[in-house]
Enzyme design. Structure first.
Site, mmCIF file in Angstrom:
data_model
loop_
_atom_site.group_PDB
_atom_site.id
_atom_site.type_symbol
_atom_site.label_atom_id
_atom_site.label_comp_id
_atom_site.label_asym_id
_atom_site.label_seq_id
_atom_site.Cartn_x
_atom_site.Cartn_y
_atom_site.Cartn_z
ATOM 1 N N GLY A 13 0.811 -1.210 0.000
ATOM 2 C CA GLY A 13 0.000 0.000 0.000
ATOM 3 C C GLY A 13 0.842 1.256 0.000
ATOM 4 N N GLY A 15 -0.345 4.362 0.185
ATOM 5 C CA GLY A 15 -1.156 5.474 0.682
ATOM 6 C C GLY A 15 -0.380 6.262 1.726
ATOM 7 N N PHE A 16 -1.104 7.011 2.546
ATOM 8 C CA PHE A 16 -0.438 7.823 3.568
ATOM 9 C C PHE A 16 0.404 6.954 4.501
ATOM 10 C CE2 PHE A 16 -4.002 10.778 2.611
ATOM 11 C CZ PHE A 16 -3.234 11.840 2.219
ATOM 12 N N GLY A 17 -0.159 5.817 4.939
ATOM 13 C CA GLY A 17 0.554 4.955 5.867
ATOM 14 C C GLY A 17 1.779 4.313 5.229
ATOM 15 N N GLU A 172 -18.382 17.638 2.204
ATOM 16 C CA GLU A 172 -17.522 18.344 1.253
ATOM 17 C C GLU A 172 -17.993 18.111 -0.188
ATOM 18 O OE1 GLU A 172 -13.344 19.008 3.557
ATOM 19 O OE2 GLU A 172 -13.455 17.179 2.379
ATOM 20 N N ASP A 302 -6.292 2.197 7.992
ATOM 21 C CA ASP A 302 -7.656 1.693 7.857
ATOM 22 C C ASP A 302 -7.750 0.174 7.959
ATOM 23 O OD1 ASP A 302 -8.326 4.297 7.458
ATOM 24 O OD2 ASP A 302 -8.987 4.086 5.379
#
Lengths: 415, 415
Positions: A13, A15-17, A172, A302
């Site tokens: 992954g 992503g941010f992590g 949003e 997550d």
């Protein structure tokens, strides 16, 4: 004499992590393989702006290889994880397999429809770049169809947009959709009456932004209503056939567009990982973020279920980033025979924007709303973008859109 | 007393020609309906930069509605023309039909494979935004596959890129592809040997840029060779099965990527229009750009066959724009009972870029190559973009890429 082979850390992954673990391990004495099914890191918090024609895909997606190219001990591999053999310490990909000494699962989240199959089939999810572009194309296309639709019922149905979910993504999206339609597109369809447009935000509980203090929640509702968004609280969705959305209680809304922003669960690959998990497939981790039976496997963000005061942490980027730093450090600690550090959650607060000059910010004791909150939201998001060019381009687009009430990406790339 | 209904002009195609006719008629006493199957105007000359990850789709695609929104007598309609009834003066669309008093066909061109079905099936065409994005995704994906491909033959085949066609599109694509690979991507695949990469430009005739003077043609070949592009002249392609490209004479090139830039013909809808046409389906027009049997129908640009010195004009944007102005004026002339004007071709010259600091420019007696030609090419293309924001964003991206040897859009959005 042969060098001892360095321990191999596999991170699933980007992503941010996953990116933050990679950075934490970049100077450590390990080999790192970063794996993602896409070749880019996605800045998810602005995905809704791609869906509402404000930003292009490459404004918020950045080459994963470019991000790791200066890190000598990191290799990027594009591939989709299809299974993990925890005993053999091997990750199975759609295009090969990779052995690991340490594994970090940072596979992120996916849309949770809570078993509502009709919504999963006919509604729009907004978790990937492709899904955001699909939503943009669909919204713009509804207007093209409506502009030459003579049957008023059909036309109203084409012009009704429902967003389900009163969290930051839903709010949003509804706000951005309203601005796209009522500030930009209303100048370009001379034969449409924009009073026929309905934007409906549906939330099952009795409040929007459940994590925010009451005064900011109220400010968000007021702003949405001023933007012609119908806010429907305590309303549950039960069925959708692509044309009619049914609410609990029997009300039926004719609409061709239902955007589902009401739930998240761990990425579906977690089904394959035979460890203890919660109801939404997050792996239960210990205080060091390891899987208890397999301490060489760390789970963050997550995909991880980490309990604080008997409740799991929220599935948001700051948690993933904080956990990534702890997981990275703990891999180094294990290798050096040092004591592991415990993960301690730091609540960095919440912020969300509802459109021009309107945002809510809650950090510690600070509560802000309106123009200055919006400036702060904009600044924080610009600074968190990956590289200078992204920042510059997004900034330019935001300033342009603000000054000229424009959205550049109003093109339908597929139907 | 009822107003007399204004004459209705229908324009098919929002390309360079169609947009210019719209502009010419914007203040005339007519109602205009502009129809395109896409909702945007595409700046085709820079399409190859989308295919080679330099620009995003919205940098070169601009909302057609935004372009006409200030023109009170113009309505845009998104729809695909499927037929024309010349007798009833009616255009049939996929989503309705429209009657006209005057019709302008500006439907543009499409890829001409000259009957080579295997190339049409397995090769890549580069005439639409979607095709350009498909090429970008495909090229980037070949490197992701090659990076973990252990069989050297398979790897070389993944890393062999063939461009067919030595006109401006083919040469510009080959040059841009070389820069993407050898200036940008070579920093990001530590386990790939970039000497295994082959970029081959194949041309059936004995020269590149047939319309250019010899010294500029030679300069182009030299530049390409310096950029590691193999230039193969007098070579015809006969078959391609997706893995092996066969040349006339029997040579076989193993490759997963064949970009076909070798031919253009009129858009396929012209098949439906029962008037006299040439071999590539362009309608034969008179000197006023009308179809002789139907003087209320004008055809311009790539859909029109206009003869000068016994040869049809080239299928390029300047011809379409010049003809659009004449067609627009002639519709006004007919309405006012004035004499029609004849179309006179003005050769504005040719220019093409082969990469950083390298271009060839031929305008009248002016022949330029190298850095100043490249500056001129860049300036002309920036200025021809539609609006200020596009210009500004493209300029920013070009400067960034030039300074930092970067390409931002290196993301694979689909496979």
């Amino acid at each position: 004499m042969e060098d001892k082979k360095k321990p191999h850390v596999v991170i699933i992954g980007a992503g941010f992590g996953g990116m933050r673990v990679t950075r934490t391990l970049a100077k450590a004495d390990v080999e790192v393989t970063l794996i993602d099914k896409h070749n880019y890191h996605l800045f998810q918090p602005l995905l809704y702006q791609v869906a509402t024609a404000g930003l292009s895909v490459d404004d918020i997606a950045y080459s994963a290889r470019a991000m790791v190219r200066d890190r000598k001990n990191v290799i990027f591999r594009m591939g989709e994880m299809t299974d993990v053999d925890l005993e053999q310490k091997k990750v199975i990909l759609n295009n090969g397999s990779v052995n690991y000494d340490y594994l970090v699962l940072a596979t992120g989240g996916t849309t949770n429809y809570f078993g509502l199959e009709s919504l999963e089939k006919h509604g729009f999810s907004m978790k990937t770049l492709d899904e955001a572009v699909t939503i943009r194309n669909h919204i713009l296309y509804q207007f093209e169809k409506a502009a030459f639709e003579k049957d008023p019922e059909k036309r109203r149905s084409l012009l009704t947009f429902v967003v389900v979910g009163g969290g930051p993504t839903g709010v949003e999206s509804a706000g951005a959709l309203s601005e796209l339609i009522h500030l930009v597109m209303n100048k370009e369809y001379p034969n449409l009456n924009f009073k026929e447009v309905r934007i409906i935000l549906v939330e099952a509980s009795d409040k929007l932004f459940a994590a925010m203090p009451a005064e900011l929640r109220d400010a968000a509702v007021e702003t949405l209503i001023r933007k012609y968004v119908e806010v429907r609280l305590c309303v549950q969705v039960t069925n959708y056939d692509g044309q009619f959305l049914t609410l609990k209680g029997g009300e039926v809304i004719p609409t061709h567009t239902v955007i589902w922003a009401a739930g998240v669960k761990a990425a579906s690959i977690m089904h394959k990982i035979a460890v203890e998990k919660d109801q939404i497939q997050r792996a239960i981790v210990n205080e060091y973020l390891q899987i208890p039976e397999h301490p060489e496997v760390f789970v963050i963000g997550d995909s991880a279920h980490f309990t604080l005061n008997d409740r799991p942490l929220p599935m948001v980027a700051p948690v993933a980033i904080q956990q990534a730093e702890v997981a990275g450090k703990n891999i180094i600690n294990v290798l050096k025979g040092r004591e592991l550090v415990k993960y301690v959650y730091k609540n960095l607060g919440n912020m969300a924007t509802i459109g021009r000059n309107a945002a809510v910010v809650h950090i510690g004791r600070l509560k802000m709303k309106g123009f200055f909150a919006w400036l702060m939201w904009s600044l924080v998001h610009i600074l968190r973008l990956i590289d200078f060019r992204n920042r510059f381009l997004v900034f330019t687009k935001w300033v342009w859109d603000y000054l000229f009430y424009d959205r550049l990406v109003r093109i339908i790339t597929r139907q």
